[in-house]
Design an enzyme around this catalytic site. Structure first.
Site, PDB file in Angstrom:
ATOM      1  N   LYS A  75      12.933  -4.344   1.764  1.00  0.00           N
ATOM      2  CA  LYS A  75      12.225  -3.831   2.700  1.00  0.00           C
ATOM      3  C   LYS A  75      11.021  -4.915   3.094  1.00  0.00           C
ATOM      4  O   LYS A  75      11.000  -5.301   4.345  1.00  0.00           O
ATOM      5  CB  LYS A  75      11.352  -2.723   2.166  1.00  0.00           C
ATOM      6  CG  LYS A  75      10.360  -2.140   3.210  1.00  0.00           C
ATOM      7  CD  LYS A  75       9.400  -1.278   2.643  1.00  0.00           C
ATOM      8  CE  LYS A  75       8.361  -1.953   1.833  1.00  0.00           C
ATOM      9  NZ  LYS A  75       7.374  -1.346   1.438  1.00  0.00           N
ATOM     10  N   THR A  76      10.411  -5.711   2.044  1.00  0.00           N
ATOM     11  CA  THR A  76       9.538  -6.593   2.532  1.00  0.00           C
ATOM     12  C   THR A  76      10.084  -7.920   3.252  1.00  0.00           C
ATOM     13  O   THR A  76       9.762  -8.431   4.262  1.00  0.00           O
ATOM     14  CB  THR A  76       8.666  -7.040   1.260  1.00  0.00           C
ATOM     15  OG1 THR A  76       8.261  -5.801   0.687  1.00  0.00           O
ATOM     16  CG2 THR A  76       7.456  -7.978   1.751  1.00  0.00           C
ATOM     17  N   ASP A 263       4.294  -1.092   7.997  1.00  0.00           N
ATOM     18  CA  ASP A 263       4.752  -0.855   6.646  1.00  0.00           C
ATOM     19  C   ASP A 263       4.470   0.551   6.117  1.00  0.00           C
ATOM     20  O   ASP A 263       3.395   0.822   6.377  1.00  0.00           O
ATOM     21  CB  ASP A 263       4.148  -2.013   5.739  1.00  0.00           C
ATOM     22  CG  ASP A 263       4.912  -2.371   4.476  1.00  0.00           C
ATOM     23  OD1 ASP A 263       5.911  -1.659   4.395  1.00  0.00           O
ATOM     24  OD2 ASP A 263       4.389  -2.943   3.569  1.00  0.00           O
ATOM     25  N   GLU A 264       5.291   0.842   5.186  1.00  0.00           N
ATOM     26  CA  GLU A 264       5.120   2.210   4.292  1.00  0.00           C
ATOM     27  C   GLU A 264       4.788   3.300   5.471  1.00  0.00           C
ATOM     28  O   GLU A 264       3.627   3.782   5.149  1.00  0.00           O
ATOM     29  CB  GLU A 264       4.055   1.951   3.461  1.00  0.00           C
ATOM     30  CG  GLU A 264       4.125   0.928   2.428  1.00  0.00           C
ATOM     31  CD  GLU A 264       5.143   1.231   1.267  1.00  0.00           C
ATOM     32  OE1 GLU A 264       5.912   2.238   1.430  1.00  0.00           O
ATOM     33  OE2 GLU A 264       5.030   0.439   0.420  1.00  0.00           O
ATOM     34  N   GLN A 298       9.735   7.829  -0.833  1.00  0.00           N
ATOM     35  CA  GLN A 298       8.549   7.218  -1.841  1.00  0.00           C
ATOM     36  C   GLN A 298       7.113   7.591  -1.209  1.00  0.00           C
ATOM     37  O   GLN A 298       6.369   7.109  -1.220  1.00  0.00           O
ATOM     38  CB  GLN A 298       8.641   5.756  -1.668  1.00  0.00           C
ATOM     39  CG  GLN A 298       9.731   5.354  -2.537  1.00  0.00           C
ATOM     40  CD  GLN A 298       9.695   3.747  -2.608  1.00  0.00           C
ATOM     41  OE1 GLN A 298       9.082   3.197  -3.364  1.00  0.00           O
ATOM     42  NE2 GLN A 298      11.081   3.045  -1.993  1.00  0.00           N
ATOM     43  N   ARG A 646      11.263   1.431 -10.203  1.00  0.00           N
ATOM     44  CA  ARG A 646      10.416   0.254 -10.409  1.00  0.00           C
ATOM     45  C   ARG A 646      11.209  -0.473 -11.291  1.00  0.00           C
ATOM     46  O   ARG A 646      11.367  -1.687 -11.765  1.00  0.00           O
ATOM     47  CB  ARG A 646       9.077   0.547 -11.163  1.00  0.00           C
ATOM     48  CG  ARG A 646       8.231   1.313 -10.425  1.00  0.00           C
ATOM     49  CD  ARG A 646       8.035   0.721  -8.648  1.00  0.00           C
ATOM     50  NE  ARG A 646       8.924   1.435  -8.007  1.00  0.00           N
ATOM     51  CZ  ARG A 646       9.368   0.920  -6.835  1.00  0.00           C
ATOM     52  NH1 ARG A 646       8.781  -0.275  -6.423  1.00  0.00           N
ATOM     53  NH2 ARG A 646       9.939   1.689  -6.035  1.00  0.00           N
TER      54      ARG A 646
END
Length: 825
Positions: A75-76, A263-264, A298, A646
């Site tokens: 994603k980043t 983002d997010e 998330q 994670r």
DNA sequence: AATGCGGGTCTTTTT
DNA sequence: GACCCGCATT
């Protein structure tokens, strides 16, 4: 000092391309980053190695785009490459790209990674930051439009609560019955929705202090304005109001921001959504170039106002939006992904994504589930695994313990200190929230911003100089009467005889001090000035004279504070930084195990992840269940999903049978999330060596003879629980009976079963049935009864307080326990 | 005005 | 159990 806004020229001249569809313009050298980006353009190496979906997400720069990026799908990388691409194609200047993140950490990381892509630092991206930091920037520029001055101060929660408390008392409301903290939360939730005092619905307004909610809110905002201050919520709400009410300002920003990236997105609240809507508006027929990246699975910040709905609704909000799903996972093994996918599939409100990976290795370990007797053993066992991994050449930096609630951390810290495992706590008690730091900051704040009454009140009598409540109230009232800041009021009061000679002299010194420091502000090095302030105010001396154990540490922290200031160019920019960035960066060079909450872990990855505390009531957390119902449960499940994903290779889940909560020992049952893991990807690990044997000081546990968990976990009971899990799950959270009842039931069941048959865990899974039959049984203890407790052994009841018993145990001494956990002998 | 004690409360997550 | 707050005492 200069307004932080000053160093960003607001108008950069014409965009490289005013019309987004026109061909890329020629570039006239220009700012470093753009030039470097240009250089990269001939060979856009940054596009290499992207998978087809990622490339599409990067290259679809026109119009609205929603990127649904699952955990570990790059994603980043997509976000940063997209920005590099926009700059590289010459579609916009760096200052014309608005990129908002949710956390400071994410903003930092993006800056770094764009820098790598474009080959240099990212000085030229002034509008890359958190919602709050960008909000501040807009607000400083247009502060007067909402009645503030550009150099307003930002209040933190602590200031906010002190202020509310004053207001509540001024209104003559009992602040015991209506605590300031509660109102702060309430107001926060209003601001999360973008509401001002006039917008809150009648019902909400009535909910506090017999209908005084709205007046309080109004009074609070008025007070903030006189203080020239804004709280966290205002950093979003004020800009919204400005953009809404001032079309000319809005137009400025429309012209300015060619591309918007978020983002997010699943974490945005209504206010942030409104803010984005305003900024992304375009003339009819012209879709905005807005790209939102997020993952509905998330979304874990519902409790603080995040609206998953924002992401679920995106296509409606932005007709014609391109929706791109990233599902190829580059992080975790197939086992971990399989476990996580199966778990999250129990949620109903999803857009639906399934992560996959091609990198299946037959040797990959499955997700390991472990049982421990209590939290102490849990910590010890995890410590042992860590030591084993460490001696196997694994870096501690590649391991993390992710807990649901911060109180779980302590057990690990204690254990690791004992066994000499290096660790770092992320997000724990924060540096800038420490008493001495806040005191020191209050001095600095008054120097920079003489109208900051809250800061002034905090330190007027620090160190003690004889200005107690009476004096402070006098100054306060005088200031309010004349409508001036308290420092100014003090300056007037020392010329009159209203104060007695002693406090008057003390106050005179305070006033003169601040005058002197304020004068020195312009022509003194700020670190030096800060040191002088702490020295001359007697603050440093106060701690030097303090003989208590924590005094040296506090002095150490003050030194650290001064040191960290040197990175900033002025006292004022330092203050700004601190109010927005409460965390201190950790040094990644030391090899340490990370301990943090699951919330803090989002976005991170580790080779090995430990997830302790998979027990009903803790995870899923009881409060989420009680307050959030099904939504609450689903958010908890997403949190578990975040935890699992994670891990790159090893994922260890732990649960215990006994946990101390609020100082009482309580029996616990394994989390329903364990039942929701697929057996194909999960192993039930061997019980740790010495299972049940290391109980410390309370004698032999009768469970020493118990069969290890392993056996019962694979019993018919477990199989049945697996088969019926849907029903069992529904049963559990469907009833409003509350966990206390259930826990008490299980507790009794436990001790009984345990005593006789040596099988504990089977009970817990099947326990429901048993629980129901025992839960209603009235407890009938009297003082003096001889009782047995599962952990502490035999003892006598010395006191009864409702269902809380104080028992004097033969071996463990006096303890408080719930009546459900003991039985008469 | 400062200190010390006792009672009450709250314990999920945080920009 | 831990912490915070208010009260009473000096």
């Amino acid at each position: 000092m200069s307004n932080p806004f000053d160093d960003i020229p607001f108008d950069d001249g014409p965009a490289p391309s005013r019309n987004n569809t026109s061909p890329a313009p020629k570039h006239a050298g220009g700012s470093g980053i753009a030039a470097r980006a240009m250089a990269a353009r001939s060979a856009p190496r940054y596009l290499e190695g992207l998978n087809p979906e990622q490339s599409r997400a990067v290259e679809t720069v026109e119009g609205p785009v929603l990127v649904l990026a699952g955990a570990g799908t790059g994603k980043t990388r997509v976000l940063t490459t997209r920005i590099a691409h926009i700059l590289g194609q010459g579609l916009a200047w760096p200052s014309q790209v608005l990129a908002v993140t949710f956390t400071n950490k994410a903003a930092r990381e993006m800056k770094e990674r764009i820098g790598v892509l474009v080959g240099g630092a990212v000085e030229g991206m002034p509008w890359l930051g958190t919602f709050h930091s960008i909000g501040v920037k807009i607000l400083r520029k247009h502060a007067e439009l909402v009645g503030l001055k550009s150099d307003f101060t930002i209040l933190d929660t602590d200031d906010q609560i002190r202020l509310i408390k004053q207001l509540i008392q001024a209104e003559g409301i009992d602040d015991k019955r209506w605590p300031a903290r509660t109102f702060a939360h309430l107001m926060d939730s209003w601001k999360n929705k973008g509401w001002g005092p006039g917008d809150i619905p009648e019902g909400d307004a009535r909910a506090f202090a017999n209908g005084k909610g709205r007046e309080l809110f109004t009074a609070y905002q008025d007070r903030l304005r006189t203080l020239n201050a804004a709280d966290f919520g205002d950093l979003l709400c004020h800009p919204i109001r400005i953009l809404k009410n001032h079309p000319d300002v809005l137009a400025e920003y429309h012209a300015k921001f060619k591309y918007i990236l978020v983002d997010e997105y699943q974490d945005t609240n209504i206010a942030q959504y409104m803010w984005l809507r305003l900024l992304s508006q375009r003339p009819k027929g012209r879709p905005a170039n807005i790209c939102c990246v997020g993952d509905d699975d998330q979304s874990i910040y519902g409790w603080r106002g995040a609206e998953v709905d924002n992401i679920l609704r995106f296509e409606k909000d932005f007709p014609g939006a391109a929706v791109i799903k990233l599902e190829r996972n580059y992080r975790s093994t197939a086992h971990i992904l399989g476990a996580a996918a199966h778990l999250i599939s129990h949620n109903e409100d999803r857009l639906g994504k399934t992560l996959f990976t091609d990198e299946a290795d037959i040797d990959d370990p499955k997700v390991q589930v472990h049982a421990a007797w209590d939290s102490e053993e849990e910590a010890r066992a995890i410590g042992e695994v860590i030591e084993r991994l460490y001696s196997d050449q694994n870096d501690l930096n590649e391991m993390a313990i992710l807990v649901r609630a911060s109180f779980q951390m302590r057990e690990f810290e204690e254990r690791f200190i004992k066994s000499g495992i290096n660790y770092r706590v992320i997000g724990g008690p924060r540096f800038y929230e420490r008493l001495e730091i806040r005191d020191a900051m209050a001095f600095f704040r008054v120097v920079c911003q003489p109208a900051d009454d809250l800061a002034f009140e905090r330190i007027i009598n620090v160190p003690k100089r004889g200005l107690g409540d009476a004096s402070v109230r006098l100054i306060h009232d005088y200031a309010r009467r004349k409508d001036i800041p308290m420092l100014a009021a003090s300056a007037e009061l020392i010329e009159s005889t209203e104060l007695k000679p002693k406090p008057r002299a003390a106050l005179r010194e305070v006033v003169l001090n601040f005058e002197r420091w304020a004068n020195a502000l312009e022509n003194t090095e700020h670190t030096e000035l800060a040191e002088t302030i702490l020295e001359e105010s007697g603050y440093t001396g106060m701690w030097q004279a303090d003989r208590s154990a924590e005094a040296p540490g506090r002095l150490e922290n003050l030194k650290e504070l001064i040191t960290s200031m040197s990175e900033f160019e002025s006292l004022r920019s330092f203050l700004e930084h601190v109010s927005l960035v409460m965390d201190v960066e950790q040094n990644p060079d030391d090899d340490k195990v990370s301990i943090m909450t699951l919330h803090a872990a989002k976005g991170l990855e580790f080779k090995t992840v430990f997830l302790p505390g998979f027990e009903e009531g803790l995870f899923p957390h009881q409060r989420s269940l009680d307050e959030g119902g099904r939504n609450g449960l689903e958010e908890e499940r997403r949190l578990a999903y975040v935890g699992l994903t994670r891990a790159k290779i090893n994922c260890h889940i732990w649960f215990v049978s006994n946990r101390r909560i609020h100082g009482l020992w309580q029996s616990t049952i394994p989390s329903r999330f364990l039942d929701e893991l697929p057996t194909t990807h999960v192993d039930v690990a061997d019980p740790p060596s010495g299972y049940g044997g290391g109980n410390g000081g309370y004698g032999q546990s009768r469970f020493d003879k118990a069969e290890p968990f392993q056996n019962t976990y694979s019993t018919p009971g477990w199989a049945r629980a697996q088969a019926n899990k849907t029903d069992a799950t529904r049963n559990n959270w469907g009833s409003r009976s509350g966990a206390n009842v259930e826990r008490i039931g299980y507790g009794e069941t436990d001790s009984r079963r345990g005593a006789g048959r040596g099988s504990i865990k089977g009970t817990m899974i099947e326990g429901e049935l048993v629980a129901k039959s025992v839960a209603d049984k009235p407890s009938d203890f009297t003082v003096g009864d001889r009782v047995f407790h599962i952990k502490f052994g035999n003892g006598n009841i010395v006191q009864i307080d409702g269902n809380k018993l104080t028992v004097s145990f033969d071996k463990a001494g006096e303890k408080k326990v719930l009546d459900g956990f003991v039985e008469k002998v």
